[in-house]
Scaffold this active site. Structure first.
Site, PDB file in Angstrom:
ATOM      1  N   ASP A  17      35.915 -30.590  -6.211  1.00 24.70           N
ATOM      2  CA  ASP A  17      34.774 -30.735  -7.123  1.00 24.70           C
ATOM      3  C   ASP A  17      35.303 -31.106  -8.508  1.00 24.70           C
ATOM      4  OD1 ASP A  17      32.206 -30.725  -8.043  1.00 24.70           O
ATOM      5  OD2 ASP A  17      31.913 -28.563  -7.936  1.00 24.70           O
ATOM      6  N   GLU A  99      26.423 -39.975  -7.585  1.00 29.49           N
ATOM      7  CA  GLU A  99      25.107 -39.407  -7.877  1.00 29.49           C
ATOM      8  C   GLU A  99      24.100 -40.422  -8.429  1.00 29.49           C
ATOM      9  OE1 GLU A  99      23.841 -35.648 -10.662  1.00 29.49           O
ATOM     10  OE2 GLU A  99      25.397 -35.431  -9.142  1.00 29.49           O
ATOM     11  N   LYS A 135      24.342 -38.882  -3.791  1.00 34.35           N
ATOM     12  CA  LYS A 135      23.811 -37.573  -4.180  1.00 34.35           C
ATOM     13  C   LYS A 135      22.420 -37.724  -4.804  1.00 34.35           C
ATOM     14  CE  LYS A 135      26.515 -34.415  -6.167  1.00 34.35           C
ATOM     15  NZ  LYS A 135      27.530 -33.856  -7.090  1.00 34.35           N
ATOM     16  N   THR A 159      21.742 -32.481  -3.469  1.00 32.21           N
ATOM     17  CA  THR A 159      22.303 -31.548  -4.437  1.00 32.21           C
ATOM     18  C   THR A 159      21.181 -30.740  -5.093  1.00 32.21           C
ATOM     19  OG1 THR A 159      23.837 -31.368  -6.305  1.00 32.21           O
ATOM     20  CG2 THR A 159      22.283 -33.212  -6.353  1.00 32.21           C
ATOM     21  N   PHE A 181      23.851 -24.464  -4.037  1.00 29.69           N
ATOM     22  CA  PHE A 181      24.618 -24.061  -5.217  1.00 29.69           C
ATOM     23  C   PHE A 181      24.766 -22.537  -5.283  1.00 29.69           C
ATOM     24  CE2 PHE A 181      24.425 -27.757  -8.495  1.00 29.69           C
ATOM     25  CZ  PHE A 181      24.919 -28.629  -7.544  1.00 29.69           C
TER      26      PHE A 181
END
Length: 332
Positions: A17, A99, A135, A159, A181
């Site tokens: 990440d 993303e 994403k 996400t 998350f």
């Protein structure tokens, strides 16, 4: 005894990440994921300046002298993401997540258009769709965009996912991967209750465990990638999850820590569980989302945070553009 990281890799695909190439080289993850905040942090490091500068110069050249520096910086976000993605793909064997602009999270059509444009840039660089995950925020509109994109062979990573309703909707849309998350869920509960949570009592761990077991019970093809960790205790409790995306400092801690690591999540165990199957249409999604204060708050906060990160990155690029090129002839 083997390190926790080495043992974790026996059960789980480890994803990095970060947008920092050195960290990716160091930990050799299968996949990597980035977001605007990570790219901005990497872009501020001198060693990555050539990537940013090359993108800005090319976008300025393509835009022409009549386009303002601000507009050039806005147009540069997508190619900068892809530039970082391409560099990461040179290091890792697997996939990189790129993303869609979070400011499009409630617009299905614009999200689809943005995703296609990202894929077109990777296509131009000769990179296979199989190595890219797009994403998207786990809004109802984002999930609908992902459903259409998946049918086109564009794989998606949902996400900002905090609730079971989001997870089921994503699985029913047949998306490739979701990123619940963990740490942000913990943050919300700590603030809301004033309590601290450890190990299996962590609400983020419980949420991902519930989603994982639901998916494996009902045979969904969508895989679960736990994300946003606050400590290695959360990671240890999710050993066996399909994938975990972990920051460099927690990867370092896992690598330097020894001790037994038991598998906590297992498809065979999920198959034996008594779990009620739910169908999530828009009305059900909206009802469950409104009833889940944590998911409602964190999705809203996450979209606002990612949107702000893009705006901050654009300001940084606008400033950099003024330093490396002649000022725009006009600012329209």
């Amino acid at each position: 005894m083997a390190s926790l990281l080495e043992q974790l890799r026996n059960y789980t695909t480890v994803v990095s990440d970060t947008g920092d190439f050195h960290a990716i080289h160091q930990f050799r993850p299968q996949d990597a994921t980035t977001n605007p905040s990570l790219i901005a942090a990497a872009s501020e490091k001198p060693e990555y300046a050539p990537i940013v500068d090359d993108v800005l110069k090319q976008v300025r050249k393509d835009a022409g002298p009549s386009v303002s520096d601000k507009e050039v910086a806005a147009r540069a976000f997508r190619p900068l993401e892809v530039a970082f993605g391409r560099k990461i793909l040179d290091i890792i064997p697997g996939r990189v997540s790129t993303e869609v602009d979070a400011r499009l999270s409630y617009d299905t059509d614009k999200s689809i258009a943005e995703a296609r444009a990202i894929i077109a840039l990777y296509d131009k660089a000769g990179i296979s769709h199989d190595r890219i995950l797009i994403k998207l925020a786990s809004t109802w509109e984002g999930i609908r965009a992902a459903e259409i994109l998946e049918k086109e062979g564009i794989h998606c990573n949902m996400t900002l996912l905090f609730g079971l309703h989001q997870a089921i909707a994503a699985a029913e849309a047949q998306v490739t991967l979701i990123s619940p998350f963990v740490g942000r869920i913990l943050d919300w509960y700590k603030k809301d209750t004033g309590k601290d949570y450890v190990g299996a009592d962590d609400p983020g761990v419980q949420s991902v465990t519930t989603i994982y077991n639901y998916y494996k019970k009902f045979g969904y093809k969508t895989v679960v990638m736990g994300a946003s960790f606050r400590n290695i205790g959360e990671i240890k409790e999710l050993a066996g999850c399909d994938l975990l995306t972990i920051s460099p400092h927690l990867l370092t801690e896992l690598e330097s820590t020894e001790g037994p690591l038991a598998r906590k999540l297992d498809p065979a165990n999920a198959q034996k569980m008594n779990i009620q199957r739910l169908t999530i249409d828009k009305a059900t999604y909206d009802k469950m989302h409104a009833a889940d204060r944590m998911a409602h708050d964190k999705l809203k906060e996450g979209i606002e945070g990612f949107s702000q990160a893009i705006e901050d990155l654009e300001k940084m690029m606008e400033k950099r553009l003024s330093e490396i090129t002649e000022p725009a002839a006009a600012a329209h």
